[in-house]
Motif scaffolding. Sequence first.
Motif, PDB file in Angstrom:
ATOM      1  N   ALA A 114     -13.035 -55.500 -28.454  1.00  0.00           N
ATOM      2  CA  ALA A 114     -14.297 -54.616 -28.656  1.00  0.00           C
ATOM      3  C   ALA A 114     -15.215 -54.944 -27.744  1.00  0.00           C
ATOM      4  O   ALA A 114     -16.454 -54.097 -27.564  1.00  0.00           O
ATOM      5  N   MET A 115     -15.468 -56.058 -26.950  1.00  0.00           N
ATOM      6  CA  MET A 115     -16.197 -56.052 -25.641  1.00  0.00           C
ATOM      7  C   MET A 115     -15.791 -55.271 -24.622  1.00  0.00           C
ATOM      8  O   MET A 115     -16.825 -55.194 -23.490  1.00  0.00           O
ATOM      9  N   GLY A 116     -14.653 -54.574 -24.526  1.00  0.00           N
ATOM     10  CA  GLY A 116     -14.426 -53.658 -23.678  1.00  0.00           C
ATOM     11  C   GLY A 116     -13.507 -54.050 -22.478  1.00  0.00           C
ATOM     12  O   GLY A 116     -13.275 -53.390 -21.428  1.00  0.00           O
ATOM     13  N   VAL A 117     -12.893 -55.106 -22.850  1.00  0.00           N
ATOM     14  CA  VAL A 117     -11.999 -55.927 -21.681  1.00  0.00           C
ATOM     15  C   VAL A 117     -10.685 -54.867 -21.241  1.00  0.00           C
ATOM     16  O   VAL A 117     -10.289 -53.926 -21.852  1.00  0.00           O
ATOM     17  N   GLY A 118     -10.027 -54.864 -20.263  1.00  0.00           N
ATOM     18  CA  GLY A 118      -9.251 -54.117 -19.630  1.00  0.00           C
ATOM     19  C   GLY A 118      -7.576 -54.619 -20.113  1.00  0.00           C
ATOM     20  O   GLY A 118      -6.826 -53.590 -20.222  1.00  0.00           O
ATOM     21  N   ALA A 119      -7.522 -55.725 -20.931  1.00  0.00           N
ATOM     22  CA  ALA A 119      -6.375 -56.141 -21.028  1.00  0.00           C
ATOM     23  C   ALA A 119      -6.501 -57.247 -22.095  1.00  0.00           C
ATOM     24  O   ALA A 119      -7.378 -57.805 -22.185  1.00  0.00           O
ATOM     25  N   MET A 120      -5.339 -57.426 -22.922  1.00  0.00           N
ATOM     26  CA  MET A 120      -5.401 -58.649 -23.977  1.00  0.00           C
ATOM     27  C   MET A 120      -4.284 -59.616 -23.507  1.00  0.00           C
ATOM     28  O   MET A 120      -3.163 -59.190 -22.968  1.00  0.00           O
ATOM     29  N   VAL A 121      -4.670 -61.047 -23.859  1.00  0.00           N
ATOM     30  CA  VAL A 121      -3.636 -62.061 -23.517  1.00  0.00           C
ATOM     31  C   VAL A 121      -3.547 -62.956 -24.780  1.00  0.00           C
ATOM     32  O   VAL A 121      -4.833 -63.407 -25.044  1.00  0.00           O
ATOM     33  N   THR A 122      -2.602 -63.165 -25.225  1.00  0.00           N
ATOM     34  CA  THR A 122      -2.383 -64.097 -26.479  1.00  0.00           C
ATOM     35  C   THR A 122      -2.528 -65.506 -26.207  1.00  0.00           C
ATOM     36  O   THR A 122      -2.270 -65.876 -24.850  1.00  0.00           O
ATOM     37  N   LYS A 123      -3.017 -66.137 -27.088  1.00  0.00           N
ATOM     38  CA  LYS A 123      -2.841 -67.723 -26.924  1.00  0.00           C
ATOM     39  C   LYS A 123      -1.270 -67.775 -26.777  1.00  0.00           C
ATOM     40  O   LYS A 123      -0.561 -67.219 -27.435  1.00  0.00           O
ATOM     41  N   THR A 124      -1.033 -69.025 -26.069  1.00  0.00           N
ATOM     42  CA  THR A 124       0.382 -69.259 -25.843  1.00  0.00           C
ATOM     43  C   THR A 124       1.009 -69.475 -27.134  1.00  0.00           C
ATOM     44  O   THR A 124       0.667 -70.457 -27.958  1.00  0.00           O
TER      45      THR A 124
END
Length: 359
Positions: A35-45
């Motif tokens: 929701a902050m507008g980031v360009g991609a998401m990365v999971t916790k390992t």
Amino acid sequence: MKLATEIAGIHLENPLMPASGPLTGDQRKMRAIEAMGVGAMVTKTISTVAAKVPRPCIIAERDFVINTELWSEFSPEKWLNEFLPDYRKKSALPLIVSLGYSPEDLRKLVPRFAKFADAFELSTHYVADDPSLIRELISAVKAGTEKPVFLKFDPSVPDPAEMARVVQESGGDGIVAINSLGPVYPMDRRVNRSYLGSRDGFGWISGPVIRRLSLSSVRRIREGCTLPIIGVGGIVSADDVVDFLCAGASAVQMLSGALIRGKGIFKRILESLPSALEKRGFKSVEEAVGSAKGQKESFTVRNPIIDHDKCTRCGLCVEVCPYFALSLQEKVEVDSAECFGCGLCESICPVAAIGGVLV
């Protein structure tokens, strides 16, 4: 201003994403960061078993975070059956699934997570200094997916440029640099032991304190390969993002900045990124990537020039000069015969009243 960028064929609307960690530890947290507008998401390992994380596990001050976080405290089944299906129902954002750690772990995990991932990020904490194990790691993953594979470098990689060549030659698709640094020991003076709940109190440090090391790794990796780089380590501003782009990164990750300054930092950085690029003369993110100028070794002694109108006569430059070349009476004076041209005085002046050495 064009903020879009591309990594291994994946289009991003902007270069900023969270780094793998507690902020992306389940679908609820990932949605909040999205929701902050980031360009991609990365999971916790994610690994083959849930981590047992000691507590307390995170402390921070103005310019660093120290953590004892491990991989996800949830099982891979929890991610596969609950978190990722629920997240994917409501998000089309490019998703990088972070997995670890051994080739044996990855052979089991990659095929199971491939349907959710746009790319994989592999932590190299335990194989960081061994090219043969890096090759084995990439081979293990590539056997189970056609999705892009990014290797996340540990700060202990002895030669980032050489290791980057190994990654490229082995079929890797990109590099993330760098992971947190350590071990470090945060002493709590109140009780004369570490703050942390880990065995022996050791942890891993990240945040602004490691930014120059991160930039160095990105710069050296760019010299060793043509793969896309995701820069991570110490970002707390839009200007920091631009620094990483100029050093050779095509995108960036941030985690510690949000732990120090609050989660809204993602939105604040994206709002100010266009102006940060513009003031450096760039019309797009892609124009900034890899633009840092080369330079030759220099031995020329340049003496500092004091702007006496700006100078507040605080005396800091005199106090810190390691060559005893500065003095303060009515104004700061430079003894050119003693000055070594080191640049310390110019870099440390709080009012930018000294020039002539660094620029």
